[in-house]
Scaffold this motif. Structure first.
Motif, PDB file in Angstrom:
ATOM      1  N   UNK A 133      45.199 -96.498 -43.541  1.00  0.00           N
ATOM      2  CA  UNK A 133      46.072 -95.341 -43.706  1.00  0.00           C
ATOM      3  C   UNK A 133      45.904 -94.470 -42.459  1.00  0.00           C
ATOM      4  N   UNK A 134      46.996 -93.860 -41.997  1.00  0.00           N
ATOM      5  CA  UNK A 134      46.915 -93.074 -40.770  1.00  0.00           C
ATOM      6  C   UNK A 134      45.908 -91.928 -40.867  1.00  0.00           C
ATOM      7  N   UNK A 135      45.809 -91.217 -42.005  1.00  0.00           N
ATOM      8  CA  UNK A 135      44.786 -90.161 -42.097  1.00  0.00           C
ATOM      9  C   UNK A 135      43.370 -90.698 -41.903  1.00  0.00           C
ATOM     10  N   UNK A 136      43.102 -91.912 -42.409  1.00  0.00           N
ATOM     11  CA  UNK A 136      41.774 -92.509 -42.221  1.00  0.00           C
ATOM     12  C   UNK A 136      41.511 -92.791 -40.744  1.00  0.00           C
ATOM     13  N   UNK A 137      42.531 -93.301 -40.071  1.00  0.00           N
ATOM     14  CA  UNK A 137      42.399 -93.572 -38.644  1.00  0.00           C
ATOM     15  C   UNK A 137      42.143 -92.270 -37.882  1.00  0.00           C
ATOM     16  N   UNK A 138      42.889 -91.244 -38.201  1.00  0.00           N
ATOM     17  CA  UNK A 138      42.722 -89.956 -37.521  1.00  0.00           C
ATOM     18  C   UNK A 138      41.321 -89.401 -37.746  1.00  0.00           C
ATOM     19  N   UNK A 139      40.787 -89.558 -38.953  1.00  0.00           N
ATOM     20  CA  UNK A 139      39.437 -89.073 -39.227  1.00  0.00           C
ATOM     21  C   UNK A 139      38.395 -89.839 -38.407  1.00  0.00           C
ATOM     22  N   UNK A 140      38.597 -91.157 -38.252  1.00  0.00           N
ATOM     23  CA  UNK A 140      37.658 -91.942 -37.457  1.00  0.00           C
ATOM     24  C   UNK A 140      37.652 -91.492 -36.000  1.00  0.00           C
ATOM     25  N   UNK A 141      38.842 -91.249 -35.451  1.00  0.00           N
ATOM     26  CA  UNK A 141      38.933 -90.797 -34.058  1.00  0.00           C
ATOM     27  C   UNK A 141      38.298 -89.417 -33.915  1.00  0.00           C
ATOM     28  N   UNK A 142      38.571 -88.534 -34.870  1.00  0.00           N
ATOM     29  CA  UNK A 142      38.009 -87.180 -34.811  1.00  0.00           C
ATOM     30  C   UNK A 142      36.482 -87.231 -34.889  1.00  0.00           C
ATOM     31  N   UNK A 143      35.941 -88.080 -35.760  1.00  0.00           N
ATOM     32  CA  UNK A 143      34.492 -88.208 -35.880  1.00  0.00           C
ATOM     33  C   UNK A 143      33.886 -88.740 -34.578  1.00  0.00           C
ATOM     34  N   UNK A 144      34.568 -89.687 -33.950  1.00  0.00           N
ATOM     35  CA  UNK A 144      34.087 -90.236 -32.684  1.00  0.00           C
ATOM     36  C   UNK A 144      34.069 -89.153 -31.612  1.00  0.00           C
ATOM     37  N   UNK A 145      35.115 -88.339 -31.566  1.00  0.00           N
ATOM     38  CA  UNK A 145      35.177 -87.258 -30.576  1.00  0.00           C
ATOM     39  C   UNK A 145      34.069 -86.235 -30.822  1.00  0.00           C
ATOM     40  N   UNK A 146      33.785 -85.937 -32.100  1.00  0.00           N
ATOM     41  CA  UNK A 146      32.689 -85.004 -32.403  1.00  0.00           C
ATOM     42  C   UNK A 146      31.346 -85.574 -31.935  1.00  0.00           C
ATOM     43  N   UNK A 147      31.126 -86.859 -32.222  1.00  0.00           N
ATOM     44  CA  UNK A 147      29.868 -87.491 -31.822  1.00  0.00           C
ATOM     45  C   UNK A 147      29.668 -87.448 -30.308  1.00  0.00           C
ATOM     46  N   UNK A 148      30.764 -87.667 -29.573  1.00  0.00           N
ATOM     47  CA  UNK A 148      30.660 -87.738 -28.118  1.00  0.00           C
ATOM     48  C   UNK A 148      30.813 -86.380 -27.446  1.00  0.00           C
ATOM     49  N   UNK A 149      31.318 -85.409 -28.203  1.00  0.00           N
ATOM     50  CA  UNK A 149      31.452 -84.058 -27.658  1.00  0.00           C
ATOM     51  C   UNK A 149      32.552 -83.898 -26.647  1.00  0.00           C
ATOM     52  N   UNK A 150      33.610 -84.723 -26.765  1.00  0.00           N
ATOM     53  CA  UNK A 150      34.716 -84.634 -25.808  1.00  0.00           C
ATOM     54  C   UNK A 150      35.981 -85.198 -26.443  1.00  0.00           C
ATOM     55  N   UNK A 151      37.143 -84.618 -26.152  1.00  0.00           N
ATOM     56  CA  UNK A 151      38.403 -85.196 -26.640  1.00  0.00           C
ATOM     57  C   UNK A 151      38.701 -86.504 -25.912  1.00  0.00           C
TER      58      UNK A 151
END
Length: 308
Positions: free
Chosen positions: A28-46
């Motif tokens: 589902x697109x919301x799940x994909x968006x959450x995964x990308x957002x979590x990855x960006x938080x972990x790495x500290x960069x957009x």
């Protein structure tokens, strides 16, 4: 950061759209968006920016992409290696080759390999040499049979030359021979109706350069065909074609004559990543490729030899 997040990021980068990436990943697109957002938080960069045209990589995303591909490839490799050791399966080989090799050398390689090791999973990628090297660098292939002479390839990969083969002129065996001599000059070929390959072929670039260097303009009757189509059209008498000697294997409908003034040749090499130790299955495939190449050279006569 986990592998699923990296897989989602790579797919968005590939498709340029969150919607398309979600469909490819069956998410589902919301799940994909959450995964990308979590990855960006972990790495500290957009990593991605969105606009009406789709999604684009930021500078941080551009830096992460090759690393993410390598991490996924390494993880996949570990799974296959452990499965092989555990006896769950015997392994997997991902081989890349150019179109001219797929209809000749590779067909024999895969037939021999599968007969001896039927449980090993085989994957084939058919592209030009430059694209195959990109796939090798991204961890998408284990081995690649290439025809490029680009010195940068030797810097990035372990490249082992296998065969040197001449380019020959082929015509229909059912039609009169294009010459009564044992060879034909490039100038004579230029005056014959000719079938030429797609511009994506390395071979097309080499023959175009040879004609240009000689100040010749070939008489082209058909342009843009793929290898199998070129050979079929030549068999039916549509014109002549300049092809690697190897593709005449099992082609009784074609006759060939050697090319001179100049003589054109290419080197076939086997490339693999320098920083990855081959699995048992990949090592067996390397040996199969080498032994098949030796057999081809032994049966080809003067138009092919083993590389030094």
């Amino acid at each position: 950061m986990n592998l699923e997040q990296l897989r989602s990021f790579i797919e968005v980068a590939r498709t340029g759209h969150f919607t398309n990436a979600a469909e490819e990943l069956h998410l589902a697109q919301p799940s994909l968006s959450r995964q990308i957002a979590a990855l960006e938080r972990d790495l500290g960069a957009p990593l991605l920016t969105r606009d009406r045209a789709g999604s684009r990589l930021t500078a941080a995303g551009e830096a992460l992409l090759p690393l993410a591909r390598r991490m996924l490839a390494d993880a996949d490799r570990v799974r296959h290696d452990l499965a092989e050791l555990a006896g769950l399966r015997r392994g997997r080989v991902r081989l890349g080759a150019t179109p001219t090799l797929c209809i000749s050398l590779v067909a024999e390689v895969l037939s021999t390999f599968h007969a001896a090791h039927p449980a090993i999973e085989l994957h084939l990628s058919e592209h030009g040499s430059r694209r195959l090297l990109d796939q090798l660098a991204a961890g998408e292939l284990d081995l690649a049979l290439i025809t490029t002479s680009d010195p940068a390839a030797a810097e990035r990969f372990a490249v082992g030359p296998l065969l040197v083969e001449e380019l020959v002129v082929v015509s229909a065996a059912s039609a009169p021979a294009v010459t009564t001599r044992s060879s034909i000059s490039l100038a004579e070929v230029a005056a014959l109706p000719q079938i030429v390959f797609s511009s994506t072929y390395d071979l097309r670039g080499a023959t175009d350069a040879a004609f240009a260097a000689a100040g010749l303009t070939p008489e082209v009757v058909l342009e843009g065909a793929e290898m199998d189509a070129v050979l079929r059209f030549a068999e039916r008498g549509l014109g002549v074609a300049i092809v690697p000697a190897m593709v005449l294997h099992d082609r009784a409908g074609l006759r060939s004559v050697r090319l001179r003034d100049p003589k054109l040749s290419r080197t076939i090499s086997l490339a693999r990543p320098v920083d990855v130790e081959p699995t048992a299955a990949v090592a067996v495939m390397q040996r199969t490729v080498a032994s098949t190449a030796r057999a081809f050279a032994a049966g080809a006569g003067a138009t092919m030899r083993l590389a030094s």
